[in-house]
Design an enzyme around this catalytic site. Sequence first.
Site, PDB file in Angstrom:
ATOM      1  N   CYS A   1     101.991  34.928  68.480  1.00  0.00           N
ATOM      2  CA  CYS A   1     102.161  35.647  67.941  1.00  0.00           C
ATOM      3  C   CYS A   1     100.705  36.253  66.845  1.00  0.00           C
ATOM      4  O   CYS A   1      99.782  36.018  67.771  1.00  0.00           O
ATOM      5  CB  CYS A   1     103.436  36.202  67.701  1.00  0.00           C
ATOM      6  SG  CYS A   1     103.632  37.900  67.671  1.00  0.00           S
TER       7      CYS A   1
ATOM      8  N   ASP B   1     107.355  39.388  78.818  1.00  0.00           N
ATOM      9  CA  ASP B   1     107.381  39.611  77.309  1.00  0.00           C
ATOM     10  C   ASP B   1     106.399  41.186  77.040  1.00  0.00           C
ATOM     11  O   ASP B   1     105.258  41.841  77.956  1.00  0.00           O
ATOM     12  CB  ASP B   1     106.128  39.025  77.130  1.00  0.00           C
ATOM     13  CG  ASP B   1     105.571  38.887  75.309  1.00  0.00           C
ATOM     14  OD1 ASP B   1     106.328  39.701  75.030  1.00  0.00           O
ATOM     15  OD2 ASP B   1     105.287  37.348  74.811  1.00  0.00           O
TER      16      ASP B   1
ATOM     17  N   HIS C   1     109.307  36.922  75.208  1.00  0.00           N
ATOM     18  CA  HIS C   1     108.337  37.095  73.908  1.00  0.00           C
ATOM     19  C   HIS C   1     108.895  35.717  72.990  1.00  0.00           C
ATOM     20  O   HIS C   1     108.757  34.914  72.877  1.00  0.00           O
ATOM     21  CB  HIS C   1     107.980  38.216  73.508  1.00  0.00           C
ATOM     22  CG  HIS C   1     107.170  37.990  71.809  1.00  0.00           C
ATOM     23  ND1 HIS C   1     105.771  37.840  72.086  1.00  0.00           N
ATOM     24  CD2 HIS C   1     107.555  37.321  70.461  1.00  0.00           C
ATOM     25  CE1 HIS C   1     105.072  37.960  70.973  1.00  0.00           C
ATOM     26  NE2 HIS C   1     106.444  37.380  69.972  1.00  0.00           N
TER      27      HIS C   1
END
Length: 458
Positions: free
Chosen positions: A152, A307, A336
Site C-alpha cells: 500500500c 481492490d 486490497h
Amino acid sequence: MNPFTFPLDAQRDLWERAAEDTSSVGAIPDGLETMAEVEVGETPSEVVYRENKLELHHYEPLVPEEERHDVPLLFVYALINRPYILDLQPDRSVIRRMLEAGFDVYMIDWGEPSELDTSLSLHDYVNRYIDNCVDEVCERSGQDSINVLGYCMGGTMSVMYAALHPEKVRNLGLMAAGLCFDGTGGILEMWGDEDFFSPGAIVDTFGNVPAEFLDVGFALMDPVHNYVTKYGNLYDNIDDEDFVKNFARMERWLNDPIDVAGTAYREFLEDIYQGNELYRNELELNGERVDLGDITMPVLQVVGEYDHLIPPEASKPFNEKVASDDTEIMEFSTGHIGLSVSSSTHEHLWPNVADWFAERSIDPVDDEPSEPAAEPPEADTPDAAVAEDVETTEADVADTDLQELDGIGPAYAERLTGAGVTSVEALADAEPATLSAEADIDEGRIRGWIEAANERTP
C-alpha cells in the site's frame, strides 16, 4: 429515497432474526469469549533496530540455514493501521509464507507518531527511516543490497526509496501500491481531488491526522457491509469457532488504526494523489528528484483485481515508466486486504511471489566449461591496449574509496569511475553538472556526494 432506509431496514431484519433463533443466541457467550481470547501476529520475532517510534522486526527462520536465501527480504508497511495484517494468523500469514520459502525476513513497524512528529515528511520516512533500516539489514546479512516488498503506502514509499538508493535494492516488490493517479477511479484519488478536499485544512486543524478520521472514512466506502451485514454473518456463524476467530482477528486489525504524521499525509495527498507527481517523474524529496529512470532492478507488482482502494489501474501502468527491463504483474481475484488474508492467495499467489524473489536472489554462476586461456596479445597491438584499459578500469573500481561515502554503492562507484572520478578527493573537486552528465546520475545526488566528500577532504 432516504439513503439511510436500507441500512436501518437491514438492521431491523437482523435483530428480528436474532430474536427468533434461540439456538444461535445460546451460542453467543461462547463466541464472545472466543473473540476476546484470539491472538494476532504470532510469528516469533525480535526488535533489532529502533528509531523514534519505529521498530525493525527480524523473524525467526523456519528452515535450516543451508536452505535459506542469502538475500534477505524487508517488508515496508503503510503508515496507516498496524502491520500485523501481514501476520494475522499462522495459516494466513504473508510473513510465514516467505519464511517457509527460505527468506530471512524483516519488517518495519512505524509505530504511532506523537504531536512532536507532526513535521515528519516523506523525506524523513524514505531517506532516513527506510534507509537506516535497509542499512541495518545489509549489515546483519553481509549483503550490499536486499529485497524490498512494500504494501500500500509502503509500496509507494518503496518506489521512492528504490529510485533514490538503487544500489541498495536487489529486487523491488510492490503490493497494492498506489502509483498512478490519473483518472483511475480509486477512492484515494477522489479524496485527493483538490476541488473537493483540502489535505492542508485537515493537517492545519489536527496536526497529525487522527486515526478515527481515516477509519470512519474507509468504513463509509461500504457502510452497509461495514456497519450491518458483516455482523449478521457473525451471528449466523457464531457457533463456528474458526469463523469467529477469523472474524475477531480482522476486527481487531480494523479497529486498531494509528494517526498519520501531518506533513507526510499532506505530501501524499497533494503530491502523489492530486499532483500525480511520482508517475509523472516530477516528485522531489528534500530537493532531490525521484527519477524513475534509476529503477533498473527487477520489479514485481502484486495487485488485487477487486481492490476498490487501489484499483489495478492505479498500479499496473507504472511498470511502463521505470527503466527496468525485468518487470512482472501478478493480478489475483481479491481485494486490497484479501491479498494478505485470503486463503486462496496463500495457496495460489504467494508461492509464485516467493519463487519470483528466489529466482532473482541468486548470483549468476557460469556453468559453461571453461575454454583454454588465449595467448595474451602483443603489447603493441590495438587489442592489447584495449585489454590494458579494461584491467585498469576494473582495478580503479576495486581500489576506490568512493563507497565509503553514504549512498555510493558498487553500481554508482563504477559510474563515477567511468567518468574519471576514482577517489573521494577527486569527487570533492568535481563540477556537479558536468559529472552528472558524464556519469548519468541525478545532479542533486551528485551535489550531496560532493558536499560529503569535501567534509572528509582536508
